[in-house]
Design a protein around this motif. Structure first.
Motif, PDB file in Angstrom:
ATOM      1  N   PRO A  24       0.799  -1.232   0.000  1.00  0.00           N
ATOM      2  CA  PRO A  24       0.000   0.000   0.000  1.00  0.00           C
ATOM      3  C   PRO A  24       0.831   1.282   0.000  1.00  0.00           C
ATOM      4  N   TRP A  25       2.032   1.239  -0.533  1.00  0.00           N
ATOM      5  CA  TRP A  25       2.911   2.409  -0.534  1.00  0.00           C
ATOM      6  C   TRP A  25       3.285   2.808  -1.946  1.00  0.00           C
ATOM      7  N   GLN A  26       3.450   4.105  -2.137  1.00  0.00           N
ATOM      8  CA  GLN A  26       4.009   4.646  -3.371  1.00  0.00           C
ATOM      9  C   GLN A  26       5.126   5.592  -2.954  1.00  0.00           C
ATOM     10  N   VAL A  27       6.258   5.540  -3.639  1.00  0.00           N
ATOM     11  CA  VAL A  27       7.394   6.396  -3.321  1.00  0.00           C
ATOM     12  C   VAL A  27       7.426   7.563  -4.300  1.00  0.00           C
ATOM     13  N   ASP A  28       7.343   8.767  -3.752  1.00  0.00           N
ATOM     14  CA  ASP A  28       7.477   9.978  -4.555  1.00  0.00           C
ATOM     15  C   ASP A  28       8.947  10.369  -4.528  1.00  0.00           C
ATOM     16  N   ARG A  29       9.621  10.217  -5.654  1.00  0.00           N
ATOM     17  CA  ARG A  29      11.059  10.482  -5.765  1.00  0.00           C
ATOM     18  C   ARG A  29      11.335  11.834  -6.425  1.00  0.00           C
ATOM     19  N   GLY A  30      10.357  12.718  -6.439  1.00  0.00           N
ATOM     20  CA  GLY A  30      10.447  13.960  -7.188  1.00  0.00           C
ATOM     21  C   GLY A  30      11.368  15.032  -6.636  1.00  0.00           C
ATOM     22  N   ALA A  31      11.765  14.941  -5.356  1.00  0.00           N
ATOM     23  CA  ALA A  31      12.584  16.013  -4.770  1.00  0.00           C
ATOM     24  C   ALA A  31      13.687  15.459  -3.881  1.00  0.00           C
ATOM     25  N   PRO A  32      14.605  14.622  -4.439  1.00  0.00           N
ATOM     26  CA  PRO A  32      15.666  14.074  -3.602  1.00  0.00           C
ATOM     27  C   PRO A  32      16.495  15.195  -2.965  1.00  0.00           C
ATOM     28  N   PRO A  33      16.944  15.032  -1.757  1.00  0.00           N
ATOM     29  CA  PRO A  33      17.033  13.816  -0.958  1.00  0.00           C
ATOM     30  C   PRO A  33      15.789  13.502  -0.144  1.00  0.00           C
ATOM     31  N   VAL A  34      14.677  14.248  -0.384  1.00  0.00           N
ATOM     32  CA  VAL A  34      13.428  13.972   0.328  1.00  0.00           C
ATOM     33  C   VAL A  34      12.611  12.971  -0.484  1.00  0.00           C
ATOM     34  N   TYR A  35      12.244  11.880   0.151  1.00  0.00           N
ATOM     35  CA  TYR A  35      11.435  10.848  -0.477  1.00  0.00           C
ATOM     36  C   TYR A  35      10.154  10.723   0.329  1.00  0.00           C
ATOM     37  N   ARG A  36       9.006  10.923  -0.358  1.00  0.00           N
ATOM     38  CA  ARG A  36       7.712  10.833   0.320  1.00  0.00           C
ATOM     39  C   ARG A  36       7.154   9.433   0.118  1.00  0.00           C
ATOM     40  N   LEU A  37       6.741   8.821   1.215  1.00  0.00           N
ATOM     41  CA  LEU A  37       6.147   7.485   1.199  1.00  0.00           C
ATOM     42  C   LEU A  37       4.654   7.669   1.449  1.00  0.00           C
ATOM     43  N   VAL A  38       3.853   7.461   0.417  1.00  0.00           N
ATOM     44  CA  VAL A  38       2.423   7.745   0.465  1.00  0.00           C
ATOM     45  C   VAL A  38       1.649   6.443   0.667  1.00  0.00           C
ATOM     46  N   LEU A  58      19.706   8.658   7.406  1.00  0.00           N
ATOM     47  CA  LEU A  58      18.260   8.818   7.294  1.00  0.00           C
ATOM     48  C   LEU A  58      17.773   9.763   8.369  1.00  0.00           C
ATOM     49  N   ARG A  59      16.926  10.704   7.962  1.00  0.00           N
ATOM     50  CA  ARG A  59      16.194  11.538   8.910  1.00  0.00           C
ATOM     51  C   ARG A  59      14.725  11.387   8.565  1.00  0.00           C
ATOM     52  N   VAL A  60      13.957  10.945   9.557  1.00  0.00           N
ATOM     53  CA  VAL A  60      12.526  10.728   9.327  1.00  0.00           C
ATOM     54  C   VAL A  60      11.783  10.960  10.633  1.00  0.00           C
ATOM     55  N   SER A  61      10.588  11.479  10.507  1.00  0.00           N
ATOM     56  CA  SER A  61       9.710  11.646  11.655  1.00  0.00           C
ATOM     57  C   SER A  61       8.404  10.963  11.295  1.00  0.00           C
ATOM     58  N   SER A  65       0.905   5.907  13.061  1.00  0.00           N
ATOM     59  CA  SER A  65      -0.176   5.499  12.159  1.00  0.00           C
ATOM     60  C   SER A  65      -0.228   6.443  10.963  1.00  0.00           C
ATOM     61  N   ILE A  66      -0.490   5.859   9.798  1.00  0.00           N
ATOM     62  CA  ILE A  66      -0.581   6.642   8.565  1.00  0.00           C
ATOM     63  C   ILE A  66      -1.942   6.357   7.922  1.00  0.00           C
ATOM     64  N   ALA A  67      -2.747   7.395   7.778  1.00  0.00           N
ATOM     65  CA  ALA A  67      -4.075   7.257   7.176  1.00  0.00           C
ATOM     66  C   ALA A  67      -3.945   7.124   5.653  1.00  0.00           C
ATOM     67  N   PRO A  68      -4.972   6.584   4.997  1.00  0.00           N
ATOM     68  CA  PRO A  68      -4.961   6.520   3.538  1.00  0.00           C
ATOM     69  C   PRO A  68      -4.769   7.914   2.943  1.00  0.00           C
ATOM     70  N   GLY A  69      -3.868   8.030   1.986  1.00  0.00           N
ATOM     71  CA  GLY A  69      -3.581   9.298   1.339  1.00  0.00           C
ATOM     72  C   GLY A  69      -2.528  10.135   2.049  1.00  0.00           C
ATOM     73  N   ALA A  70      -2.214   9.809   3.295  1.00  0.00           N
ATOM     74  CA  ALA A  70      -1.197  10.545   4.042  1.00  0.00           C
ATOM     75  C   ALA A  70       0.189  10.039   3.656  1.00  0.00           C
ATOM     76  N   ALA A  71       1.213  10.819   4.028  1.00  0.00           N
ATOM     77  CA  ALA A  71       2.576  10.468   3.628  1.00  0.00           C
ATOM     78  C   ALA A  71       3.546  10.674   4.778  1.00  0.00           C
ATOM     79  N   VAL A  72       4.668   9.975   4.670  1.00  0.00           N
ATOM     80  CA  VAL A  72       5.810  10.134   5.556  1.00  0.00           C
ATOM     81  C   VAL A  72       6.945  10.644   4.685  1.00  0.00           C
ATOM     82  N   SER A  73       7.659  11.668   5.160  1.00  0.00           N
ATOM     83  CA  SER A  73       8.810  12.171   4.411  1.00  0.00           C
ATOM     84  C   SER A  73      10.088  11.659   5.043  1.00  0.00           C
TER      85      SER A  73
END
Length: 105
Positions: A24-38, A58-61, A65-73
């Motif tokens: 259930p994840w998609q990786v947005d690689r559009g702005a490295p070094p930031v990768y959004r996990l949706v 790695l720096r991540v916060s 819990s991640i709701a549908p449509g939400a992302a982790v950077s």
């Protein structure tokens, strides 16, 4: 020594395992070094953690819990991500099973 394993059952007789679990994840690689996990799935994913294997940093916060449509950077920095880094995402869907997904760069 050769052992006889017995006859193989035809595919039609073998027990079906059902459909594979869709990640259930998609990786947005559009702005490295930031990768959004949706979270592209229909459910809230719990116990979400993000880690890195390799020589990168790695720096991540990540919220628990991640709701549908939400992302982790995740900010991933290193000399050669494609050669020596794998991002690892861990989560629990509503059924309580643990899943790990490895992302290469």
């Amino acid at each position: 020594m050769v052992r006889c394993r017995g006859p193989r059952r035809p595919l039609s007789v073998r027990r079906s395992r059902g459909p594979a679990y869709q990640v259930p994840w998609q990786v947005d690689r559009g702005a490295p070094p930031v990768y959004r996990l949706v979270n592209t799935g229909p459910h809230v994913l719990r116990g979400v953690t993000v880690s890195v294997s390799g020589r990168s940093q790695l720096r991540v916060s990540a919220p628990a819990s991640i709701a549908p449509g939400a992302a982790v950077s995740a900010i991933v920095t290193g000399d050669d991500l494609a050669r020596d880094t794998v991002l690892v995402i861990r989560w629990f869907p509503p059924d309580g099973k643990e899943y790990l997904w490895h992302v290469s760069f």
